[in-house]
Write a protein that holds these residues in place. Structure first.
Motif, PDB file in Angstrom:
ATOM      1  N   HIS A   1       0.649   3.705  -2.814  1.00 13.75           N
ATOM      2  CA  HIS A   1       0.599   5.266  -2.946  1.00 13.75           C
ATOM      3  C   HIS A   1       1.824   6.450  -2.898  1.00 13.75           C
ATOM      4  N   GLN A   2       2.882   5.693  -2.219  1.00 10.48           N
ATOM      5  CA  GLN A   2       4.442   6.611  -3.460  1.00 10.48           C
ATOM      6  C   GLN A   2       4.413   6.791  -5.308  1.00 10.48           C
ATOM      7  N   ARG A   3       3.440   6.195  -5.312  1.00  4.99           N
ATOM      8  CA  ARG A   3       3.257   6.011  -7.252  1.00  4.99           C
ATOM      9  C   ARG A   3       2.366   6.618  -7.340  1.00  4.99           C
ATOM     10  N   GLY A   4       1.299   7.075  -6.736  1.00  7.30           N
ATOM     11  CA  GLY A   4       0.025   8.325  -7.046  1.00  7.30           C
ATOM     12  C   GLY A   4      -1.152   7.625  -6.976  1.00  7.30           C
ATOM     13  N   HIS A   5      -0.672   5.940  -6.563  1.00  8.50           N
ATOM     14  CA  HIS A   5      -2.061   5.048  -6.361  1.00  8.50           C
ATOM     15  C   HIS A   5      -2.682   5.473  -5.653  1.00  8.50           C
TER      16      HIS A   5
ATOM     17  N   GLU B   1       0.569  -1.313  -0.075  1.00  9.56           N
ATOM     18  CA  GLU B   1       0.122  -0.062   0.292  1.00  9.56           C
ATOM     19  C   GLU B   1       1.330   1.168  -0.054  1.00  9.56           C
ATOM     20  N   PHE B   2       2.362   1.381   0.610  1.00  8.39           N
ATOM     21  CA  PHE B   2       2.610   2.257   1.077  1.00  8.39           C
ATOM     22  C   PHE B   2       3.281   2.791  -0.800  1.00  8.39           C
ATOM     23  N   ALA B   3       3.907   1.775  -0.860  1.00 14.01           N
ATOM     24  CA  ALA B   3       4.293   1.955  -2.260  1.00 14.01           C
ATOM     25  C   ALA B   3       3.822   2.505  -3.218  1.00 14.01           C
TER      26      ALA B   3
END
Length: 202
Positions: A51-55, A47-49
């Protein structure tokens, strides 16, 4: 009572419209495995990764769900089925909103996983088996549950006195007893990213 229910699914804003707004393709990532196998850790990392990519994501964790919408359920076979039914219905709602939904639930039997898949829809359901043997999970004993179960303090414990049927054909298998966290998370990311990128929309 059923004759008085009139769903308006066909009248609401489409999932495609929401995916276009979010610039992503929605998907339900259903992560299964024994308690202590690493499901929640990898789900949080994913989830964190993403989110960092804009999802835009939503994580539905088994313990969180059991402390909320499923807090009236136990661990009988009937209650386990209902736990998964409600969880899958919740995931389906997020899916229809265009959200990448990560579900971390033990989901111990083929019947239970097939129920989730039937609710979510086969094309929207991506099953990830987080594989760690019972002995490894018992050694980790992250939550102290294995010690209690082995001492007879917890009944119907998955893998001990309640069955765990290994998925036979998951979309992805991650062996956390062989790969470390970083390698496991990268494998997960590599598999998921192509499936949720907006360019993949047909």
């Amino acid at each position: 009572m059923a004759e008085n229910i009139h769903p308006i699914f066909d009248q609401t804003l489409s999932r495609t419209s929401k995916e276009e707004l979010l610039r992503q393709r929605a998907l339900v990532i259903w992560m299964v495995g024994l308690s202590g196998s690493g499901k929640s850790t990898l789900a949080k990392g994913l989830e964190f990764a993403l989110h960092q990519r804009g999802h835009l994501t939503q994580l539905l964790d088994g313990d969180n769900l059991r402390s909320g919408i499923n807090n009236n359920l136990g661990f009988s076979e009937t209650d386990r089925m209902e736990n998964i039914r409600r969880s899958a219905e919740a995931a389906k709602l997020f899916l229809s909103a265009g959200v990448v939904t990560i579900c971390s639930l033990i989901s111990p039997t083929s019947e239970i996983r097939n129920l989730a898949k039937s609710i979510i829809g086969e094309s929207n359901y991506y099953e990830v088996y987080i594989n760690a043997p019972f002995e490894v999970c018992a050694q980790r004993d992250v939550k102290g549950l294995y010690k209690k179960a082995l001492n007879g303090e917890i009944k119907n414990f998955t893998g001990l006195d309640a069955p765990f049927e290994e998925p036979q054909n998951p979309h992805l298998e991650i062996r956390t007893y062989q790969d470390n966290y970083e390698v496991s998370l990268q494998k997960l990311l590599d598999a998921i990213l192509p499936r949720i990128t907006f360019a993949a929309l047909g």
